[in-house]
Design a protein around this motif. Structure first.
Motif, PDB file in Angstrom:
ATOM      1  N   GLU A   1       4.098   0.750  -5.924  1.00  0.00           N
ATOM      2  CA  GLU A   1       3.486   0.765  -5.225  1.00  0.00           C
ATOM      3  C   GLU A   1       2.145   0.716  -4.932  1.00  0.00           C
ATOM      4  O   GLU A   1       1.500   0.063  -4.370  1.00  0.00           O
TER       5      GLU A   1
ATOM      6  N   ALA B   1       1.987  -3.127  -4.689  1.00  0.00           N
ATOM      7  CA  ALA B   1       2.188  -3.686  -3.020  1.00  0.00           C
ATOM      8  C   ALA B   1       1.129  -3.068  -2.418  1.00  0.00           C
ATOM      9  O   ALA B   1       0.525  -3.537  -1.375  1.00  0.00           O
TER      10      ALA B   1
ATOM     11  N   LEU C   1      -1.568  -5.630  -0.633  1.00  0.00           N
ATOM     12  CA  LEU C   1      -0.614  -6.480   0.857  1.00  0.00           C
ATOM     13  C   LEU C   1      -0.943  -5.433   1.514  1.00  0.00           C
ATOM     14  O   LEU C   1      -1.194  -5.310   2.787  1.00  0.00           O
ATOM     15  N   ARG C   2      -0.181  -3.484   1.304  1.00  0.00           N
ATOM     16  CA  ARG C   2       0.100  -3.127   2.135  1.00  0.00           C
ATOM     17  C   ARG C   2      -1.336  -2.727   3.427  1.00  0.00           C
ATOM     18  O   ARG C   2      -1.181  -2.807   4.492  1.00  0.00           O
TER      19      ARG C   2
ATOM     20  N   GLU D   1       0.726  -6.345   5.665  1.00  0.00           N
ATOM     21  CA  GLU D   1       2.068  -6.552   5.375  1.00  0.00           C
ATOM     22  C   GLU D   1       2.984  -5.473   5.408  1.00  0.00           C
ATOM     23  O   GLU D   1       3.523  -4.138   4.750  1.00  0.00           O
TER      24      GLU D   1
ATOM     25  N   ARG E   1       9.586  -5.313   4.058  1.00  0.00           N
ATOM     26  CA  ARG E   1       9.877  -4.633   2.596  1.00  0.00           C
ATOM     27  C   ARG E   1      10.041  -5.710   1.665  1.00  0.00           C
ATOM     28  O   ARG E   1      10.343  -6.725   0.347  1.00  0.00           O
TER      29      ARG E   1
ATOM     30  N   LEU F   1       7.393  -7.630   0.584  1.00  0.00           N
ATOM     31  CA  LEU F   1       6.400  -6.786  -0.576  1.00  0.00           C
ATOM     32  C   LEU F   1       7.685  -6.975  -1.872  1.00  0.00           C
ATOM     33  O   LEU F   1       6.428  -7.099  -2.709  1.00  0.00           O
ATOM     34  N   ASP F   2       9.094  -6.921  -1.793  1.00  0.00           N
ATOM     35  CA  ASP F   2       9.992  -6.935  -3.465  1.00  0.00           C
ATOM     36  C   ASP F   2       9.382  -7.828  -3.650  1.00  0.00           C
ATOM     37  O   ASP F   2       9.534  -8.402  -4.761  1.00  0.00           O
TER      38      ASP F   2
END
Lengths: 255, 219
Positions: free
Chosen positions: A107, A110, A113-114, A118, A121, A124-125
């Motif tokens: 997290e 990520a 981006l969140r 975004e 998944r 994000l991965d």
């Protein structure tokens, strides 16, 4: 376009006041892309202040007045019209002490981006793997992505913070004493990482450690009392600086 | 606000070693040419058997390596250490050339002098003056003084050419003079090489002070 290839950041007669204190005086600086630029100078010389101008972090401080011009890829960033969220996505900052969020490793990376919306998944991965790979953490941590980032060593935390920036694909990385809380071996590894990163990113590093500036940077500026006294090729600055004040500082005579 | 640093004390020690090498170099040149003038084997041997120069050079190198390892000099400090090491190397070579002159003098002892020595002692004085000049420039960080060595080098080259022409002339007229003339020719060559090393030192001193490389650029 030719110009923007030669410089990613350009300041012109940049002046900054904290209230009555004149912290940056007529700074004219050009930073070239895809190399590491070092800023050295004694405490209070304005080097961190200058760094914070580039992603408008000084806006958060009361009583700051700025004049002059700062262009990032030929666009004026001191203008009110600039979108700060976008600017800070493209110009990320690494701090003295690693500051991971109290979230999982995944997290943390990520996060950027969140907040930029975004949700996929898959995306994000992919971004997490790419960013952790770039900072050479992927192999160590790929099976521990759900651990809290706070359980990592300081060096790993600092790498994670760099990965967190890389996830939002910035152009310029600002590093303010990024190794000052790390031991010599971890410092060396972060420096090696910086050397890798400069192939794709531009880095400006502020450091008290002159040997570090000498080791990692290709161009280097010496600041004193708010002025950029000298700027040039690092090899030249550390063998034959033009200004006596630079020589005095580098050789430890200033004090 | 300059303060005395540990490094400054070490620089003074290094300067002292270089100064001793420089004085010794002048003494060896003087004695080598004296031994030639006086056909004196004892003086010549005091030059060929000298070991102080090599010891001093080792001491300079050791000191410089320690300073680089322990003090991580940068900028003018770095130039000082690198320059000191190269100057020590040039001074040691000057010592070797003085020794070569002394060996030629020993070869010549068995012969009467071919001709009165005039230009060779002049070259020797020039060589000693050049070493003294660049040493002074180094110790007192005086680039203008270091540049004066260029003129001395030209004078030395002119003398060497004159000696060369004169000796060739003598040998052409009488082949029996060759064994006595060739060592003199070599001595002139050794003195000219000494002057080249002094010029190198002058260039090093300019680099130390100005950070500019003037080697191979004609000053």
């Amino acid at each position: 376009m030719q110009n923007s290839k030669l410089k990613i950041i350009e300041t012109n007669k940049l002046n900054l006041f904290y209230g009555a204190f004149h912290a940056l005086i007529d700074v004219n600086l050009q930073v070239k892309p895809r190399m590491i630029t070092g800023l050295i100078g004694p405490s209070g010389c304005g080097k961190s202040t200058l760094l914070r101008v580039f992603n408008r972090m000084n806006d958060l401080i009361d009583g700051v007045k700025i004049s002059g011009s700062v262009k990032f890829e030929n666009k004026e960033i001191l203008s009110d019209a600039i979108d700060l969220i976008t600017l800070r996505k493209r110009i990320g900052m690494v701090f003295q002490r690693p500051n991971p969020f109290p979230l999982t490793i995944f997290e943390n990376v990520a996060y950027g981006l969140r907040i930029h919306g975004e949700g996929s998944r898959l995306v994000l991965d992919e971004a997490v793997q790419k960013s952790l790979t770039a900072v050479l953490l992927w192999d160590e941590l790929k099976d521990k992505l759900s651990l809290s980032a706070l359980e990592l060593s300081l060096e790993q935390q600092q790498r994670l913070c760099i990965a967190r920036l890389l996830a939002v694909t910035p152009d310029l990385l600002l590093m303010d004493e990024p190794c000052s809380s790390l031991d010599p071996l971890a410092t060396m590894r972060i420096e090696e990482l910086m050397n890798e990163l400069k192939k794709e990113y531009t880095i400006i590093i502020v450091t008290h450690n002159m040997q570090q500036a000498a080791r990692v940077s290709q161009e280097c500026g010496f600041m004193l009392l708010g002025e950029l006294v000298e700027f040039g090729d690092t090899k030249q600055i550390f063998t034959a600086p033009r200004d006596k004040r630079t020589d005095d500082y580098i050789t430890g005579r200033y004090g | 606000m300059e303060h005395q640093r540990i490094f400054d004390k070490e620089m003074d020690e290094l300067k002292d070693l270089i100064l001793r090498m420089g004085l010794l170099a002048q003494e060896l040149i003087h004695k080598a040419v004296e031994s030639l003038k006086k056909s004196d084997r004892t003086i010549a041997q005091s030059v060929t058997e000298d070991e102080k120069m090599d010891q001093l050079e080792l001491a300079v190198n050791e000191k410089c390596i320690q300073m680089v390892a322990l003090r991580q000099p940068e900028a003018s400090d770095l130039r000082f250490v690198m320059t000191a090491m190269r100057i020590a190397n040039d001074l040691e070579r000057i010592g070797d050339l003085a020794e070569d002159i002394a060996w030629r003098a020993i070869e010549l002892i068995k012969f009467p002098l071919l001709k009165p020595l005039i230009d060779i002692p002049k070259m020797a004085v020039l060589a000693q003056d050049s070493v003294a000049l660049v040493l002074d420039a180094f110790i007192n960080r005086n680039a203008a003084k270091a540049r004066q060595v260029w003129d001395k080098e030209k004078e030395t080259d002119n003398l060497r050419d004159a000696i060369h022409d004169e000796l060739i002339d003598i040998m052409t007229k009488d082949a029996a003079t060759v064994p006595r003339a060739v060592p003199l020719l070599l001595i002139a060559r050794h003195l000219e090489r000494i002057s080249d090393h002094a010029t190198n030192i002058g260039e090093e001193v300019v680099y130390l002070i100005e950070g500019k490389v003037i080697k191979h650029s004609g000053g």
